[in-house]
Design an enzyme around this catalytic site. Structure first.
Site, PDB file in Angstrom:
ATOM      1  N   ALA A 187       1.393   4.158  -1.431  1.00 24.33           N
ATOM      2  CA  ALA A 187       1.208   5.488  -2.374  1.00 24.33           C
ATOM      3  C   ALA A 187       0.737   6.791  -0.511  1.00 24.33           C
ATOM      4  O   ALA A 187       0.556   6.178   0.340  1.00 24.33           O
ATOM      5  CB  ALA A 187      -0.045   5.519  -3.105  1.00 24.33           C
ATOM      6  N   PRO A 188       1.780   8.154  -1.081  1.00 19.87           N
ATOM      7  CA  PRO A 188       2.535   8.808  -1.991  1.00 19.87           C
ATOM      8  C   PRO A 188       3.749   8.159  -1.684  1.00 19.87           C
ATOM      9  O   PRO A 188       4.820   8.721  -3.102  1.00 19.87           O
ATOM     10  CB  PRO A 188       2.166  10.180  -1.138  1.00 19.87           C
ATOM     11  N   GLY A 189       4.226   7.102  -1.109  1.00 17.11           N
ATOM     12  CA  GLY A 189       5.598   6.473  -1.655  1.00 17.11           C
ATOM     13  C   GLY A 189       6.775   6.973  -0.508  1.00 17.11           C
ATOM     14  O   GLY A 189       7.885   6.992  -0.733  1.00 17.11           O
ATOM     15  N   GLY A 190       6.154   7.462   0.514  1.00 22.59           N
ATOM     16  CA  GLY A 190       7.237   7.774   1.883  1.00 22.59           C
ATOM     17  C   GLY A 190       8.619   6.870   1.740  1.00 22.59           C
ATOM     18  O   GLY A 190       9.053   6.872   1.981  1.00 22.59           O
ATOM     19  N   LYS A 191       7.671   5.923   2.430  1.00 27.16           N
ATOM     20  CA  LYS A 191       8.397   4.441   2.887  1.00 27.16           C
ATOM     21  C   LYS A 191       9.373   4.348   1.636  1.00 27.16           C
ATOM     22  O   LYS A 191      10.413   2.809   1.523  1.00 27.16           O
ATOM     23  CB  LYS A 191       7.052   3.475   3.752  1.00 27.16           C
ATOM     24  N   CYS A 246       0.647  -1.033   0.229  1.00 24.39           N
ATOM     25  CA  CYS A 246       0.213   0.223   0.503  1.00 24.39           C
ATOM     26  C   CYS A 246       1.223   1.256   0.212  1.00 24.39           C
ATOM     27  O   CYS A 246       1.079   1.532   1.436  1.00 24.39           O
ATOM     28  CB  CYS A 246      -1.101  -0.117   1.397  1.00 24.39           C
ATOM     29  N   ASP A 306      -0.280   0.331  -5.303  1.00 21.69           N
ATOM     30  CA  ASP A 306      -1.371   0.594  -4.629  1.00 21.69           C
ATOM     31  C   ASP A 306      -2.851   0.665  -5.336  1.00 21.69           C
ATOM     32  O   ASP A 306      -3.214   0.874  -6.548  1.00 21.69           O
ATOM     33  CB  ASP A 306      -0.952   2.512  -4.489  1.00 21.69           C
ATOM     34  N   CYS A 345      -0.956   3.587  10.474  1.00 22.57           N
ATOM     35  CA  CYS A 345      -1.086   4.705  10.802  1.00 22.57           C
ATOM     36  C   CYS A 345      -2.567   5.176  12.571  1.00 22.57           C
ATOM     37  O   CYS A 345      -3.265   5.892  12.180  1.00 22.57           O
ATOM     38  CB  CYS A 345      -0.759   6.196  10.529  1.00 22.57           C
ATOM     39  N   ASP A 393      -4.922  -3.812  -6.331  1.00 18.25           N
ATOM     40  CA  ASP A 393      -5.701  -4.565  -5.052  1.00 18.25           C
ATOM     41  C   ASP A 393      -4.547  -5.195  -4.173  1.00 18.25           C
ATOM     42  O   ASP A 393      -4.714  -6.869  -4.953  1.00 18.25           O
ATOM     43  CB  ASP A 393      -6.983  -4.845  -5.050  1.00 18.25           C
TER      44      ASP A 393
HETATM   45  C1  LIG Z   1      -1.673   4.734   4.520  1.00 20.79           C
HETATM   46  S1  LIG Z   1      -1.774   4.996   2.831  1.00 20.79           S
HETATM   47  C2  LIG Z   1       0.212   4.522   2.913  1.00 20.79           C
HETATM   48  C3  LIG Z   1       1.057   5.812   3.261  1.00 20.79           C
HETATM   49  C4  LIG Z   1       2.837   5.117   2.041  1.00 20.79           C
HETATM   50  N1  LIG Z   1       2.937   3.525   2.855  1.00 20.79           N
HETATM   51  C5  LIG Z   1       3.417   5.801   2.874  1.00 20.79           C
HETATM   52  O1  LIG Z   1       4.567   5.221   3.666  1.00 20.79           O
HETATM   53  O2  LIG Z   1       3.634   7.128   1.965  1.00 20.79           O
HETATM   54  C6  LIG Z   1      -2.427   3.823   2.923  1.00 20.79           C
HETATM   55  C7  LIG Z   1      -2.699   3.483   1.300  1.00 20.79           C
HETATM   56  O3  LIG Z   1      -3.038   2.034   1.400  1.00 20.79           O
HETATM   57  C8  LIG Z   1      -3.965   2.565  -0.636  1.00 20.79           C
HETATM   58  N2  LIG Z   1      -4.632   1.230  -0.488  1.00 20.79           N
HETATM   59  C9  LIG Z   1      -5.964   0.853   0.111  1.00 20.79           C
HETATM   60  N3  LIG Z   1      -5.999  -0.490   0.466  1.00 20.79           N
HETATM   61  C10 LIG Z   1      -5.278  -0.639  -0.708  1.00 20.79           C
HETATM   62  C11 LIG Z   1      -6.063  -1.668  -0.909  1.00 20.79           C
HETATM   63  N4  LIG Z   1      -6.757  -3.252  -0.999  1.00 20.79           N
HETATM   64  N5  LIG Z   1      -5.117  -2.389  -1.801  1.00 20.79           N
HETATM   65  C12 LIG Z   1      -3.810  -1.336  -2.414  1.00 20.79           C
HETATM   66  N6  LIG Z   1      -3.399  -0.222  -1.683  1.00 20.79           N
HETATM   67  C13 LIG Z   1      -4.325   0.149  -0.918  1.00 20.79           C
HETATM   68  C14 LIG Z   1      -4.166   3.682  -0.561  1.00 20.79           C
HETATM   69  O4  LIG Z   1      -4.577   3.926  -1.498  1.00 20.79           O
HETATM   70  C15 LIG Z   1      -2.852   4.548   0.460  1.00 20.79           C
HETATM   71  O5  LIG Z   1      -2.816   4.753  -0.761  1.00 20.79           O
END
Ligand SMILES: C[S@@+](CC[C@H](N)C(=O)[O-])C[C@H]1O[C@@H](n2cnc3c(N)ncnc32)[C@H](O)[C@@H]1O
Length: 433
Positions: free
Chosen positions: A254-258, A252, A276, A374, A302
């Site tokens: 986006a936005p790609g920080g980790k 998961c 994502d 989070c 997904d």
């Molecule tokens: C908490 S954010 C992730 C932050 C990211 N890891 C970072 O450090 O920048 C959660 C992300 O999960 C994505 N997401 C939600 N459900 C998902 C799924 N079933 N499959 C893939 N991505 C999903 C959302 O679009 C969102 O971008």
């Protein structure tokens, strides 16, 4: 643009139409070029939502009868007025007069007298009004009742500190890119420009600035020397401990920080899939990686349905930064208090469980999945992981040997405000075999 009317519209969009601040605010300000006006709208929108439950209790006392639904924008304007009077060091006369003026920009001149009367009444009787509601939970904690109660049940010795931390302004933290420079070098660079900063505890890359700055003012930002990232989020790359030559899935992303932090700290990774579900958000991953001159395989899909995108080759490391209630980052996104409903948590818990089960077969034997959120709610964190381990005979929870946060039945939890970090949960799951 009238800043107060604009803030009232933004708050109305959040409270009445369920839109997020991140969505509604830029849209409302898109035609405003004056940076001071933009800053004021932002301050009023964030601040009013931060204190929404407290301000609402006060407003109920000040209104003879509730406003009609069609005048919800005036109600939001009144809340911004109370926010200015109760929380901001702004001349009170300016706050009242300008808020009254804003009724014109909302095309509701009839409300001038009402707004003037309510705000002046508050000015005259603030102490009495506040002491009469001081004991209500909404006034004291400025949170919805269900959330305060859930936090109390989950963290009996810390829930009040969590609620107080949620009402603070968030710290401004950076992550330096060790491929370009050391943390000390960047701290020296900041000092040479009189930007006050210090190292963030528990991280090797984190820096805390005393005051937020626009990213364009950060030395080396465009060149990829530094990124904005909270300290707790910076714990992920170290816990994942990816090694050179390994295949890594950031499920998961986006936005790609980790994603970026993993690549910055382990340049020898053989392959990293940044997945994502949201194609637009995935574009942000691409933009962020390109600023940092990093590369990953971006995949829209997904995480709960890998058959649609997985190439069949297992990963040695999987990071699952699961979709969650975001209750650990309320101080950054105060609209969460208003938007989140108790029933959302149950939906999120089953989505997380589904994704965890779906991704497990993608992990190679001996590999490790880092589950994180989070969130500060145990249902999404420790209880989620315990439930998974109970049902999965080839999974075992690894202890996290750390001095940050607190140990849970499974994994470790950082509560918001701990060592200047956001609320975050981590659990390391090893695949046996
Ligand atoms: C908490 S954010 C992730 C932050 C990211 N890891 C970072 O450090 O920048 C959660 C992300 O999960 C994505 N997401 C939600 N459900 C998902 C799924 N079933 N499959 C893939 N991505 C999903 C959302 O679009 C969102 O971008």
């Amino acid at each position: 643009m009238d800043a107060r009317a604009c803030a009232a519209r933004v708050i109305h969009a959040v409270v009445s139409h369920g839109r997020s601040l991140a969505d509604a605010l830029p849209e409302a300000m898109q035609e405003e070029t004056d940076s001071r006006q933009r800053a004021l709208v932002q301050e009023l929108s964030y601040g009013t939502l931060r204190w929404y439950y407290r301000l609402d209790v006060l407003l109920q006392q000040l209104l003879k009868k509730p406003l009609k639904q069609r005048d919800a924008d005036i109600r939001c304007l009144l809340l911004t007025g109370l926010y200015q009077l109760s929380q901001l060091a702004m001349p009170q006369r300016v706050a009242v007069n300008e808020t009254v003026q804003a009724t014109k920009a909302l095309h509701k001149d009839w409300a001038r007298g009402l707004v003037n009367g309510v705000l002046r009444n508050y000015q005259r009787h603030a102490e009495v009004l506040e002491s009469s509601v001081a004991r209500t939970a909404e006034f004291r904690y400025a949170h919805p009742q269900w959330l305060a109660e859930t936090l109390q049940a989950d963290w009996p010795d810390a829930w009040q500190a969590v609620l107080d931390a949620n009402n603070e302004r968030p710290p401004f933290s950076l992550r330096i890119n060790p491929q370009h420079l050391t943390r000390d070098e960047y701290l020296d660079e900041l000092a040479s420009r009189s930007i006050e900063a210090r190292s963030l505890a528990h991280t090797s890359t984190g820096i805390l600035l005393s005051r937020p700055l626009p990213v364009e003012s950060l030395p080396g930002f465009a060149e990829g020397f530094v990124s904005v990232q909270d300290g707790a989020a910076q714990l992920a790359a170290g816990l994942l401990s990816a090694q050179s030559g390994q295949r890594v899935l950031d499920a998961c992303a986006a936005p790609g920080g980790k994603t970026a932090h993993i690549l910055e700290t382990t340049p020898g990774i053989a392959h990293l899939t940044a997945l994502d579900i949201d194609a637009q958000r995935l574009e942000r991953v691409g933009e962020n990686l390109s600023r940092l001159s990093l590369k990953a395989c971006l995949q829209q899909g997904d995480a709960g349905e890998p058959a649609a995108w997985w190439d069949g080759q297992q990963y040695e490391r999987i990071l699952l930064d699961a979709p969650c209630s975001a209750t650990g980052v309320i101080r950054r996104h105060p609209d969460i208090k208003v938007l989140r409903r108790p029933e959302d948590v149950a939906t999120l818990v089953s989505r997380q469980a589904h994704i965890l089960r779906a991704l497990w077969p993608l992990l190679s034997a001996g590999g490790m999945l880092l589950y994180c959120t989070c969130s500060v709610l145990s249902d999404e964190n420790s209880r989620q992981v315990s439930g998974f381990l109970d049902s999965q005979s080839d999974a075992s929870g690894l202890p996290i040997d750390a001095t940050w946060g607190r140990e849970c039945a499974q994994g470790r939890q950082v509560l918001p405000g701990n060592d200047e970090m956001d609320g975050f949960y981590y659990a390391c799951l090893r695949k046996l075999g």
